[in-house]
Design a protein around this motif. Structure first.
Motif, PDB file in Angstrom:
ATOM      1  N   LEU A 114      26.711  17.101  12.572  1.00 36.40           N
ATOM      2  CA  LEU A 114      26.969  16.434  13.848  1.00 36.40           C
ATOM      3  C   LEU A 114      28.458  16.130  13.992  1.00 36.40           C
ATOM      4  O   LEU A 114      28.939  15.859  15.078  1.00 36.40           O
ATOM      5  CB  LEU A 114      26.177  15.134  13.938  1.00 36.40           C
ATOM      6  CG  LEU A 114      24.694  15.247  14.239  1.00 36.40           C
ATOM      7  CD1 LEU A 114      24.019  13.901  14.030  1.00 36.40           C
ATOM      8  CD2 LEU A 114      24.485  15.725  15.664  1.00 36.40           C
ATOM      9  N   THR A 115      29.189  16.184  12.883  1.00 35.33           N
ATOM     10  CA  THR A 115      30.617  15.856  12.903  1.00 35.33           C
ATOM     11  C   THR A 115      31.397  16.656  13.944  1.00 35.33           C
ATOM     12  O   THR A 115      32.205  16.075  14.682  1.00 35.33           O
ATOM     13  CB  THR A 115      31.228  16.062  11.502  1.00 35.33           C
ATOM     14  OG1 THR A 115      30.644  15.114  10.607  1.00 35.33           O
ATOM     15  CG2 THR A 115      32.731  15.847  11.521  1.00 35.33           C
ATOM     16  N   PRO A 116      31.234  17.997  14.042  1.00 37.76           N
ATOM     17  CA  PRO A 116      32.009  18.716  15.054  1.00 37.76           C
ATOM     18  C   PRO A 116      31.789  18.215  16.476  1.00 37.76           C
ATOM     19  O   PRO A 116      32.724  18.191  17.283  1.00 37.76           O
ATOM     20  CB  PRO A 116      31.530  20.172  14.893  1.00 37.76           C
ATOM     21  CG  PRO A 116      31.087  20.242  13.468  1.00 37.76           C
ATOM     22  CD  PRO A 116      30.473  18.914  13.179  1.00 37.76           C
ATOM     23  N   VAL A 121      34.357  15.196  20.937  1.00 36.63           N
ATOM     24  CA  VAL A 121      34.323  14.078  21.897  1.00 36.63           C
ATOM     25  C   VAL A 121      35.474  13.121  21.650  1.00 36.63           C
ATOM     26  O   VAL A 121      36.186  12.712  22.584  1.00 36.63           O
ATOM     27  CB  VAL A 121      32.971  13.340  21.806  1.00 36.63           C
ATOM     28  CG1 VAL A 121      32.995  12.096  22.673  1.00 36.63           C
ATOM     29  CG2 VAL A 121      31.833  14.257  22.240  1.00 36.63           C
ATOM     30  N   LEU A 122      35.702  12.746  20.387  1.00 32.34           N
ATOM     31  CA  LEU A 122      36.767  11.810  20.064  1.00 32.34           C
ATOM     32  C   LEU A 122      38.144  12.404  20.354  1.00 32.34           C
ATOM     33  O   LEU A 122      39.060  11.697  20.798  1.00 32.34           O
ATOM     34  CB  LEU A 122      36.675  11.402  18.596  1.00 32.34           C
ATOM     35  CG  LEU A 122      35.473  10.535  18.207  1.00 32.34           C
ATOM     36  CD1 LEU A 122      35.425  10.318  16.704  1.00 32.34           C
ATOM     37  CD2 LEU A 122      35.515   9.199  18.933  1.00 32.34           C
ATOM     38  N   LEU A 126      40.350  10.179  22.608  1.00 31.50           N
ATOM     39  CA  LEU A 126      41.416   9.435  21.930  1.00 31.50           C
ATOM     40  C   LEU A 126      42.726  10.205  21.821  1.00 31.50           C
ATOM     41  O   LEU A 126      43.802   9.622  21.964  1.00 31.50           O
ATOM     42  CB  LEU A 126      40.940   9.028  20.524  1.00 31.50           C
ATOM     43  CG  LEU A 126      39.689   8.140  20.475  1.00 31.50           C
ATOM     44  CD1 LEU A 126      39.319   7.827  19.036  1.00 31.50           C
ATOM     45  CD2 LEU A 126      39.909   6.850  21.272  1.00 31.50           C
ATOM     46  N   LEU A 127      42.637  11.515  21.541  1.00 28.99           N
ATOM     47  CA  LEU A 127      43.857  12.304  21.382  1.00 28.99           C
ATOM     48  C   LEU A 127      44.277  12.997  22.668  1.00 28.99           C
ATOM     49  O   LEU A 127      45.306  13.667  22.707  1.00 28.99           O
ATOM     50  CB  LEU A 127      43.661  13.353  20.282  1.00 28.99           C
ATOM     51  CG  LEU A 127      43.357  12.808  18.883  1.00 28.99           C
ATOM     52  CD1 LEU A 127      43.249  13.951  17.887  1.00 28.99           C
ATOM     53  CD2 LEU A 127      44.420  11.807  18.442  1.00 28.99           C
ATOM     54  N   ARG A 128      43.478  12.868  23.713  1.00 26.08           N
ATOM     55  CA  ARG A 128      43.765  13.468  25.020  1.00 26.08           C
ATOM     56  C   ARG A 128      43.880  14.982  24.931  1.00 26.08           C
ATOM     57  O   ARG A 128      44.626  15.599  25.690  1.00 26.08           O
ATOM     58  CB  ARG A 128      45.061  12.887  25.606  1.00 26.08           C
ATOM     59  CG  ARG A 128      45.066  11.366  25.730  1.00 26.08           C
ATOM     60  CD  ARG A 128      43.992  10.884  26.671  1.00 26.08           C
ATOM     61  NE  ARG A 128      44.020   9.424  26.833  1.00 26.08           N
ATOM     62  CZ  ARG A 128      43.106   8.735  27.505  1.00 26.08           C
ATOM     63  NH1 ARG A 128      42.097   9.374  28.080  1.00 26.08           N
ATOM     64  NH2 ARG A 128      43.181   7.426  27.610  1.00 26.08           N
ATOM     65  N   ILE A 249      42.242  20.183  16.903  1.00 26.48           N
ATOM     66  CA  ILE A 249      41.035  19.741  16.219  1.00 26.48           C
ATOM     67  C   ILE A 249      39.770  20.114  16.985  1.00 26.48           C
ATOM     68  O   ILE A 249      38.766  20.514  16.396  1.00 26.48           O
ATOM     69  CB  ILE A 249      41.105  18.217  15.949  1.00 26.48           C
ATOM     70  CG1 ILE A 249      40.041  17.814  14.945  1.00 26.48           C
ATOM     71  CG2 ILE A 249      41.002  17.409  17.220  1.00 26.48           C
ATOM     72  CD1 ILE A 249      40.239  16.405  14.420  1.00 26.48           C
ATOM     73  N   SER A 250      39.788  20.027  18.324  1.00 20.69           N
ATOM     74  CA  SER A 250      38.586  20.373  19.082  1.00 20.69           C
ATOM     75  C   SER A 250      38.324  21.875  19.053  1.00 20.69           C
ATOM     76  O   SER A 250      37.181  22.317  19.158  1.00 20.69           O
ATOM     77  CB  SER A 250      38.721  19.888  20.540  1.00 20.69           C
ATOM     78  OG  SER A 250      39.857  20.467  21.165  1.00 20.69           O
TER      79      SER A 250
END
Length: 308
Positions: A114-116, A121-122, A126-128, A249-250
């Motif tokens: 579920l981490t990915p 989402v984060l 958070l990082l835009r 990261i995404s």
């Protein structure tokens, strides 16, 4: 037509993510063997791992292969962020070991991946980071592949142990996503050595007090497996930290689902759990999700607001 275009360093970052997922799966499979065969507590295994990591770092320092400043170990840049990331990693690793102890490797890996989803989402919030529609679809496709692999017929029977394993795997995924976000946030000052060293130090501080209550003697054969698991998990940590510092990261998140393929192979080789046609179909969906995440649509197909 959509086309695949990787930014500089992205190909290497993807390779590091895939290698990391293999090393992590191997490390946790060995931990599962240690828990099942010798009944070690997950906290003891992490303390042993931390001691080996600290010893390895000092050995590298003494041989001159790696210059480590004791001051940096005790007071790294942005210490509270680094220690928070290390705490998240320590707790995530302990929960993951518990999850793998109660669940088959493939099932535990599926729940932990579920981490990915959480990272994507984060990263957007958070990082835009701009997350295109096709990348959301890629993550969803990868997660759907996970659900196919752990369809009800493949899961362990319901029970208290199964519920503990599921809860531990879910908690591990949440904490691991937080740790990855913190690494990405501090990538300009947090080196991969910092990540490894701080996790070991924080692990010893957090879990050392519990050792008199959970410690078991470690036979030579078990110690060899502990060393192998430590090498695999530390290698996984180094490679994922390096990947996160290089790539968006995404964009990397869907590739972490590749760990499901390694998990199925390890389940077969080490525990005799044979993946069926349905599980293999899920693995194909995971790979397709990773590839889809790399596709960029031509500008004429992008939303109007994205072209302004």
């Amino acid at each position: 037509m959509p086309h695949m275009r990787l930014p500089s360093g992205q190909t290497a970052a993807i390779g590091l993510v895939l290698l990391s997922s293999l090393l992590y799966s191997l490390g946790y499979a060995l931990s599962k063997r240690l828990i099942e065969t010798w009944h070690f507590d997950a906290m003891q295994l992490f303390v042993l791992r931390s001691l080996l990591v600290v010893a390895g770092l000092f050995a590298l320092h003494l041989t001159g292969l790696k210059r480590l400043s004791p001051l940096r170990l005790l007071s790294p840049p942005h210490p509270w962020i680094q220690r928070l990331a290390a705490t998240a990693l320590v707790l995530s690793a302990v929960l993951a070991m518990i999850g793998y102890g109660y669940l088959p490797v493939t099932t535990a890996t599926a729940f932990s991946y579920l981490t990915p989803l959480l990272v994507t989402v984060l990263a957007a919030i958070l990082l835009r980071e701009r997350v295109p529609v096709q990348r959301w679809l890629a993550v969803a496709l990868g997660f759907a592949g996970v659900l196919v692999i752990v369809h009800p017929g493949a899961s362990a029977p319901a029970g208290a142990g199964h519920l503990i394993g599921v809860g531990a795997a879910l908690g591990s995924a949440i904490l691991y996503a937080i740790q990855q976000m913190l690494i990405r946030h501090s990538r300009d000052t947090m080196t991969t050595t910092d990540v490894v060293a701080q996790a070991a130090i924080v692990g010893l501080v957090l879990l050392g007090g519990a050792m008199p209550f959970v410690w078991r003697s470690v036979p030579v054969q078990a110690m060899l497996l502990v060393v192998a698991a430590t090498a695999a998990q530390t290698g996984g940590l180094l490679t994922i930290a390096a990947a996160i510092r290089q790539g968006q990261i995404s964009r990397l998140a869907p590739w972490q689902y590749g760990g499901m393929i390694w998990a199925m192979g390890l389940d077969l080789a080490m525990f005799g759990h044979t993946p069926g046609t349905v599980a293999l179909s899920g693995a194909v969906m995971i790979v397709m999700g990773g590839l889809l995440s790399q596709i960029r649509l031509p500008s004429r197909l992008k939303p109007l607001e994205a072209r302004r």
